[in-house]
Design a protein around this motif. Structure first.
Motif, PDB file in Angstrom:
ATOM      1  N   ASP A 259     -41.545 -23.881  32.315  1.00  0.00           N
ATOM      2  CA  ASP A 259     -41.834 -23.084  33.511  1.00  0.00           C
ATOM      3  C   ASP A 259     -40.629 -22.244  33.941  1.00  0.00           C
ATOM      4  O   ASP A 259     -40.247 -22.205  35.110  1.00  0.00           O
ATOM      5  N   ALA A 260     -40.011 -21.583  32.966  1.00  0.00           N
ATOM      6  CA  ALA A 260     -38.844 -20.759  33.260  1.00  0.00           C
ATOM      7  C   ALA A 260     -39.206 -19.622  34.202  1.00  0.00           C
ATOM      8  O   ALA A 260     -40.288 -19.047  34.118  1.00  0.00           O
ATOM      9  N   ARG A 261     -38.309 -19.315  35.121  1.00  0.00           N
ATOM     10  CA  ARG A 261     -38.501 -18.217  36.057  1.00  0.00           C
ATOM     11  C   ARG A 261     -37.287 -17.304  35.997  1.00  0.00           C
ATOM     12  O   ARG A 261     -36.323 -17.566  35.282  1.00  0.00           O
ATOM     13  N   GLY A 262     -37.315 -16.235  36.748  1.00  0.00           N
ATOM     14  CA  GLY A 262     -36.203 -15.301  36.753  1.00  0.00           C
ATOM     15  C   GLY A 262     -36.488 -14.116  35.854  1.00  0.00           C
ATOM     16  O   GLY A 262     -37.576 -13.958  35.285  1.00  0.00           O
ATOM     17  N   ALA A 263     -35.507 -13.269  35.696  1.00  0.00           N
ATOM     18  CA  ALA A 263     -35.673 -12.042  34.921  1.00  0.00           C
ATOM     19  C   ALA A 263     -35.610 -12.328  33.426  1.00  0.00           C
ATOM     20  O   ALA A 263     -34.914 -13.242  32.979  1.00  0.00           O
ATOM     21  N   PRO A 264     -36.318 -11.541  32.638  1.00  0.00           N
ATOM     22  CA  PRO A 264     -36.214 -11.704  31.187  1.00  0.00           C
ATOM     23  C   PRO A 264     -34.882 -11.171  30.673  1.00  0.00           C
ATOM     24  O   PRO A 264     -34.312 -10.242  31.241  1.00  0.00           O
ATOM     25  N   ILE A 265     -34.402 -11.755  29.609  1.00  0.00           N
ATOM     26  CA  ILE A 265     -33.197 -11.257  28.973  1.00  0.00           C
ATOM     27  C   ILE A 265     -33.501  -9.899  28.344  1.00  0.00           C
ATOM     28  O   ILE A 265     -34.608  -9.670  27.846  1.00  0.00           O
ATOM     29  N   ALA A 266     -32.526  -8.990  28.391  1.00  0.00           N
ATOM     30  CA  ALA A 266     -32.689  -7.662  27.798  1.00  0.00           C
ATOM     31  C   ALA A 266     -31.390  -7.279  27.114  1.00  0.00           C
ATOM     32  O   ALA A 266     -30.334  -7.846  27.389  1.00  0.00           O
ATOM     33  N   GLY A 267     -31.453  -6.313  26.206  1.00  0.00           N
ATOM     34  CA  GLY A 267     -30.268  -5.912  25.472  1.00  0.00           C
ATOM     35  C   GLY A 267     -29.893  -6.879  24.370  1.00  0.00           C
ATOM     36  O   GLY A 267     -28.718  -7.009  24.019  1.00  0.00           O
ATOM     37  N   VAL A 268     -30.884  -7.549  23.799  1.00  0.00           N
ATOM     38  CA  VAL A 268     -30.670  -8.544  22.748  1.00  0.00           C
ATOM     39  C   VAL A 268     -30.991  -7.918  21.398  1.00  0.00           C
ATOM     40  O   VAL A 268     -32.029  -7.275  21.239  1.00  0.00           O
ATOM     41  N   THR A 269     -30.124  -8.085  20.421  1.00  0.00           N
ATOM     42  CA  THR A 269     -30.421  -7.573  19.086  1.00  0.00           C
ATOM     43  C   THR A 269     -31.480  -8.443  18.409  1.00  0.00           C
ATOM     44  O   THR A 269     -31.700  -9.604  18.783  1.00  0.00           O
ATOM     45  N   TRP A 270     -32.096  -7.898  17.373  1.00  0.00           N
ATOM     46  CA  TRP A 270     -33.063  -8.677  16.595  1.00  0.00           C
ATOM     47  C   TRP A 270     -32.374  -9.875  15.943  1.00  0.00           C
ATOM     48  O   TRP A 270     -32.932 -10.979  15.916  1.00  0.00           O
ATOM     49  N   LEU A 271     -31.167  -9.675  15.440  1.00  0.00           N
ATOM     50  CA  LEU A 271     -30.424 -10.786  14.828  1.00  0.00           C
ATOM     51  C   LEU A 271     -30.098 -11.863  15.849  1.00  0.00           C
ATOM     52  O   LEU A 271     -30.184 -13.066  15.555  1.00  0.00           O
ATOM     53  N   ASP A 272     -29.729 -11.453  17.080  1.00  0.00           N
ATOM     54  CA  ASP A 272     -29.510 -12.446  18.133  1.00  0.00           C
ATOM     55  C   ASP A 272     -30.788 -13.220  18.416  1.00  0.00           C
ATOM     56  O   ASP A 272     -30.751 -14.429  18.694  1.00  0.00           O
ATOM     57  N   ALA A 273     -31.915 -12.533  18.359  1.00  0.00           N
ATOM     58  CA  ALA A 273     -33.197 -13.177  18.655  1.00  0.00           C
ATOM     59  C   ALA A 273     -33.529 -14.259  17.633  1.00  0.00           C
ATOM     60  O   ALA A 273     -33.923 -15.376  17.996  1.00  0.00           O
ATOM     61  N   VAL A 274     -33.359 -13.961  16.341  1.00  0.00           N
ATOM     62  CA  VAL A 274     -33.692 -14.978  15.345  1.00  0.00           C
ATOM     63  C   VAL A 274     -32.681 -16.128  15.379  1.00  0.00           C
ATOM     64  O   VAL A 274     -33.051 -17.294  15.147  1.00  0.00           O
ATOM     65  N   ARG A 275     -31.424 -15.818  15.685  1.00  0.00           N
ATOM     66  CA  ARG A 275     -30.437 -16.901  15.821  1.00  0.00           C
ATOM     67  C   ARG A 275     -30.770 -17.792  17.010  1.00  0.00           C
ATOM     68  O   ARG A 275     -30.603 -19.021  16.945  1.00  0.00           O
ATOM     69  N   TRP A 276     -31.221 -17.195  18.109  1.00  0.00           N
ATOM     70  CA  TRP A 276     -31.616 -18.003  19.264  1.00  0.00           C
ATOM     71  C   TRP A 276     -32.767 -18.941  18.872  1.00  0.00           C
ATOM     72  O   TRP A 276     -32.769 -20.123  19.249  1.00  0.00           O
ATOM     73  N   CYS A 277     -33.730 -18.411  18.137  1.00  0.00           N
ATOM     74  CA  CYS A 277     -34.868 -19.239  17.726  1.00  0.00           C
ATOM     75  C   CYS A 277     -34.402 -20.465  16.944  1.00  0.00           C
ATOM     76  O   CYS A 277     -34.862 -21.585  17.193  1.00  0.00           O
ATOM     77  N   ASN A 278     -33.480 -20.271  16.015  1.00  0.00           N
ATOM     78  CA  ASN A 278     -32.973 -21.409  15.248  1.00  0.00           C
ATOM     79  C   ASN A 278     -32.215 -22.392  16.130  1.00  0.00           C
ATOM     80  O   ASN A 278     -32.330 -23.615  15.969  1.00  0.00           O
ATOM     81  N   SER A 279     -31.437 -21.886  17.086  1.00  0.00           N
ATOM     82  CA  SER A 279     -30.710 -22.779  17.993  1.00  0.00           C
ATOM     83  C   SER A 279     -31.669 -23.608  18.836  1.00  0.00           C
ATOM     84  O   SER A 279     -31.450 -24.807  19.058  1.00  0.00           O
ATOM     85  N   ALA A 280     -32.734 -22.978  19.325  1.00  0.00           N
ATOM     86  CA  ALA A 280     -33.723 -23.706  20.123  1.00  0.00           C
ATOM     87  C   ALA A 280     -34.427 -24.761  19.280  1.00  0.00           C
ATOM     88  O   ALA A 280     -34.711 -25.870  19.753  1.00  0.00           O
ATOM     89  N   SER A 281     -34.721 -24.439  18.029  1.00  0.00           N
ATOM     90  CA  SER A 281     -35.324 -25.433  17.134  1.00  0.00           C
ATOM     91  C   SER A 281     -34.384 -26.614  16.935  1.00  0.00           C
ATOM     92  O   SER A 281     -34.803 -27.785  17.008  1.00  0.00           O
ATOM     93  N   ASP A 282     -33.110 -26.329  16.692  1.00  0.00           N
ATOM     94  CA  ASP A 282     -32.129 -27.394  16.515  1.00  0.00           C
ATOM     95  C   ASP A 282     -32.057 -28.297  17.746  1.00  0.00           C
ATOM     96  O   ASP A 282     -31.943 -29.528  17.627  1.00  0.00           O
ATOM     97  N   SER A 283     -32.134 -27.700  18.945  1.00  0.00           N
ATOM     98  CA  SER A 283     -32.014 -28.489  20.173  1.00  0.00           C
ATOM     99  C   SER A 283     -33.170 -29.452  20.350  1.00  0.00           C
ATOM    100  O   SER A 283     -33.064 -30.434  21.083  1.00  0.00           O
ATOM    101  N   GLU A 284     -34.298 -29.186  19.682  1.00  0.00           N
ATOM    102  CA  GLU A 284     -35.466 -30.059  19.775  1.00  0.00           C
ATOM    103  C   GLU A 284     -35.750 -30.786  18.463  1.00  0.00           C
ATOM    104  O   GLU A 284     -36.841 -31.337  18.268  1.00  0.00           O
ATOM    105  N   SER A 285     -34.760 -30.770  17.566  1.00  0.00           N
ATOM    106  CA  SER A 285     -34.863 -31.457  16.270  1.00  0.00           C
ATOM    107  C   SER A 285     -36.065 -30.983  15.459  1.00  0.00           C
ATOM    108  O   SER A 285     -36.748 -31.770  14.791  1.00  0.00           O
TER     109      SER A 285
END
Length: 252
Positions: free
Chosen positions: A50-76
């Motif tokens: 239930d995240a609130r607040g403004a969406p992140i902007a100014g993110v590169t595509w490479l940053d986006a895929v790296r974030w996805c992998n980090s989030a996966s790692d955080s949830e095993s």
């Protein structure tokens, strides 16, 4: 875990205006976030319920895929991407966080509707008609019939697919329109793109999840590495400014 919406399988029609072609894509069921990724989620590298607040902007595509992998790692979870330098390989069998394909994004946005938008623009999207100066809090306008917010307006959203591999090489697609875009640009069918390492001030991301293919497959959910390579193989002389995807086989 972020609020994820289960999107039923179905079919979606995608058009390529430059090539004058259209194709119908059959999709398996998948999950997509109810809102774009917020600033807090991006900074913590975790999906927040239930995240609130403004969406992140100014993110590169490479940053986006790296974030996805980090989030996966955080949830095993097994990561969806293998990243080697700037080269990224998607495993469609992974249940981890990832970017939606363009076909998935269109299907999730339309939510069974048939027009260029899933509702009246003023009710569903932040655009230039609202005269705002930046991203607005997520989920502050009406959702579509699937319960997904901000698919149009507010920030553009990176997708997995290449924009046009014959003309723009590895440029990636973003969809949806942003807070400063005119109403005509905030339509489901509009597609733009940029280089994977480009920072675009009104482009963010929305995550998807779901195993939708076989291990070591080279495509899924409307995208194919082989099809991209075929489209990039221009036999005639290239028009000025065209930079096709580099020759080579499908990555191992």
């Amino acid at each position: 875990m972020a609020t994820l919406i289960r999107i039923p399988g179905g079919s979606v029609r995608l058009r390529d205006a430059r090539r004058g072609t259209a194709r119908t894509v059959a999709l398996r069921s998948f999950e997509i976030a109810a809102t774009p990724l917020t600033v807090d989620e991006f900074r913590t590298r975790r999906a927040i319920a239930d995240a609130r607040g403004a969406p992140i902007a100014g993110v590169t595509w490479l940053d986006a895929v790296r974030w996805c992998n980090s989030a996966s790692d955080s949830e095993s979870l097994p990561p969806a991407y293998t990243i080697t330098g700037d080269a990224v390989r998607w495993d469609p069998a992974s249940p981890g966080y990832r970017l939606p394909t363009e076909a998935e994004w269109v299907h999730a946005a339309l939510a069974g509707s048939m027009g260029p938008r899933y509702g009246e623009l003023a009710a569903i999207a932040w655009s230039s008609a609202d005269a705002v100066l930046g991203p607005q809090p997520v989920a502050s306008k009406e959702p579509n019939a699937f319960g997904v917010y901000d698919m149009l307006g507010n920030v553009w959203e990176w997708c997995w697919d290449r924009l046009d591999p014959a003309r723009y090489g590895d440029y990636r697609v973003f969809k949806g329109g942003g807070w400063a875009d005119p109403p005509w640009s905030c339509r489901v069918g509009v597609r733009r793109g940029n280089a994977p390492d480009a920072v675009v001030e009104d482009v963010g991301l929305r995550v998807a999840r779901g195993s939708v293919g076989a291990i070591a497959a080279h495509g899924g959910q409307g995208w194919s590495e082989a099809a991209d390579r075929e489209r990039a193989a221009v036999a005639t002389a290239l028009p000025p400014g065209w930079t096709p995807l580099r020759p080579g086989g499908i990555p191992d």
